[in-house]
Scaffold this active site. Sequence first.
Site, short mmCIF file in Angstrom:
data_model
loop_
_atom_site.label_atom_id
_atom_site.label_comp_id
_atom_site.label_asym_id
_atom_site.label_seq_id
_atom_site.Cartn_x
_atom_site.Cartn_y
_atom_site.Cartn_z
N ASN A 39 -11.91 27.71 -25.95
CA ASN A 39 -10.86 27.56 -24.95
C ASN A 39 -10.40 28.92 -24.41
O ASN A 39 -10.76 29.31 -23.31
CB ASN A 39 -9.68 26.78 -25.55
N ASP A 40 -9.68 29.67 -25.23
CA ASP A 40 -9.09 30.91 -24.74
C ASP A 40 -10.14 31.92 -24.28
O ASP A 40 -9.88 32.69 -23.37
CB ASP A 40 -8.20 31.52 -25.82
N VAL A 41 -11.32 31.91 -24.90
CA VAL A 41 -12.33 32.92 -24.55
C VAL A 41 -12.98 32.64 -23.20
O VAL A 41 -13.77 33.44 -22.71
CB VAL A 41 -13.42 33.05 -25.63
N ALA A 98 -4.13 30.23 -28.45
CA ALA A 98 -3.11 31.10 -27.87
C ALA A 98 -1.96 30.27 -27.30
O ALA A 98 -0.95 30.80 -26.89
CB ALA A 98 -3.72 31.98 -26.78
#
Lengths: 475, 107
Positions: free
Chosen positions: A401-403, A442
């Site tokens: 997700n965040d990456v 995050a």
Amino acid sequence: MMPYMEIGYLIGSVSFVVGLKMMGQPDSARKGNLVAAFGMAMAVIAALFFNSEGFHVINNLSYILVAILAGTVIGTLMAKRVQMTAMPEMVSLFNGMGGLSAALISIIEWRHLLNEAVNPERMSDMPAVSMGMYIPVIAGLIIGTISFVGSIVAWGKLNGKIGDFRFPSQQIINAVVLVAILGVAYLNYGEFNATQSSLYFYVTIALAVVYGLLFVFPIGGADMPVVISLLNSFTGVAAACGGFLYENKVMLMGGVLVGSAGTILTVVMCKAMNRSLMNVLIGMAGGNGGGSSTSASGGSVREVQGTDVAIMMKYASKVIIVPGYGLAVAQAQHVCHELENLLEAEGVDVKYAIHPVAGRMPGHMNVLLAESNVEYDKLIEMEHINPEFATTDVVLVVGANDVVNPAAKTDPASPIYGMPILDVDQAKQIVVMKRSMKAGYAGIENELFFHPKCGMLFGDAKASLQKLVNEVKAL
Amino acid sequence: MIAQYEQQNILNLIYLVVLMIFVGVELISHVPSVLHTPLMSGANAIHGVVLIGAILVMGNASADDTLSLVFGTLAVFVGTLNVIGGFVVTDRMLEMFKKKPKGEKAS
């Protein structure tokens, strides 16, 4: 008379340095670990069976051997049984054990110091306790306790037993607690043989416990590797305190080596995420919650079906898979490898894009995929794969997700702004496998999911991948 | 009993501390990110050297000092957990890297 004890410690010290050096290279890494383990064994034998005068079996050997035997059996079982996905929390737990050991040593030595201080035969013109003894004991106690408590909290957070916990002006309270610890420790030194000495001592321990809790509680799960690495170097310093106390060079060298190497490793990890250490410690990411973050919720999410994705992938010429923690949690690495083989057989070029912090720790994803026999040269690191997305037909994001969140590039208000990401939005089609629309570690929205090129395939990563495998086979 | 406080010895130890700090920094600075997790785990095992301290503390404990013996035994036990668990977990992680041909040593 050969100084056997010194030689044992020397072998230990040197092999720690050589072992750590070898662990820094993929080819020699495994041997390096064994070298360090051998050095440890030599140092332990030296401590058990020799002293500075030569051969001398240590007192209470039976207790020690029983404890070592129990530790060996239980430690081996724990380490062998743990799932590859749970490695990070295992490391954290073992780190906490080291911290606890250092703290216990300090507690015993503190009692020795107190016994000496109240000894009526003590010269009255001498200080109750020497600085050179007191500092290592109390520092080992404080750092060891913080490391123990912090590691246990980190362990609980990683396996989901403990959630994030924040309250206002946390940093100020942390600073106050830290100052209080040092203050009480100083008072304790000043009035060492006074009656309230024990009270000061207990207050020091209690404050260190509180600090350990406060230190790790507010830090988001995504930053746990950084925290574990930092706590790791704390434990190193605690071990080094023991080195000062006993003037034991192998403890000192091993401890300081880990203290400095661990600190640098922490900084390097932060760099890989383009964050500063301060930033991580204050608990910025995922911190200020939903309010200020950009609401991309204006767009709508397009859900896709497994059949469509299977067709899309089968007739693609190039597919890049972006594995994330979701893949690890679902234990989907084997199915993922199966899908890769199927597509390869159809003539599709399949690669894996590995973000430096994919999974829970740098390199974690490589270990997981290597376990399911994915070839090493298919795992491409971020800086090498990013230019390839433009020529890619389908990107399959599995539980990451965040990456892949473009906000890291476009939205200065985002907590992950500045973190290098995988440029998946360059590809022709994006498919994101996710259990739900829940935010990533995050704790922020991902605009990518609302991108017109992006389709969402909801469900458990393993089940979805299995479905894809079946669909591709059936086509 | 505990070793005597001697300025010269303390200074020698401080030399060691300073040198080791540089060695540690030098060793880690240019490591591919793939190896960060195993390295952290390996370093984790190495600070298990605190076990030596736990053993020495046990050696100093007199047979009638129950509290020291209990705490000391516990310290040896958890120290061993740190050492053994740390090295075994690291070995399992690094085992995964063995098959690769040349491998990418990127960054």
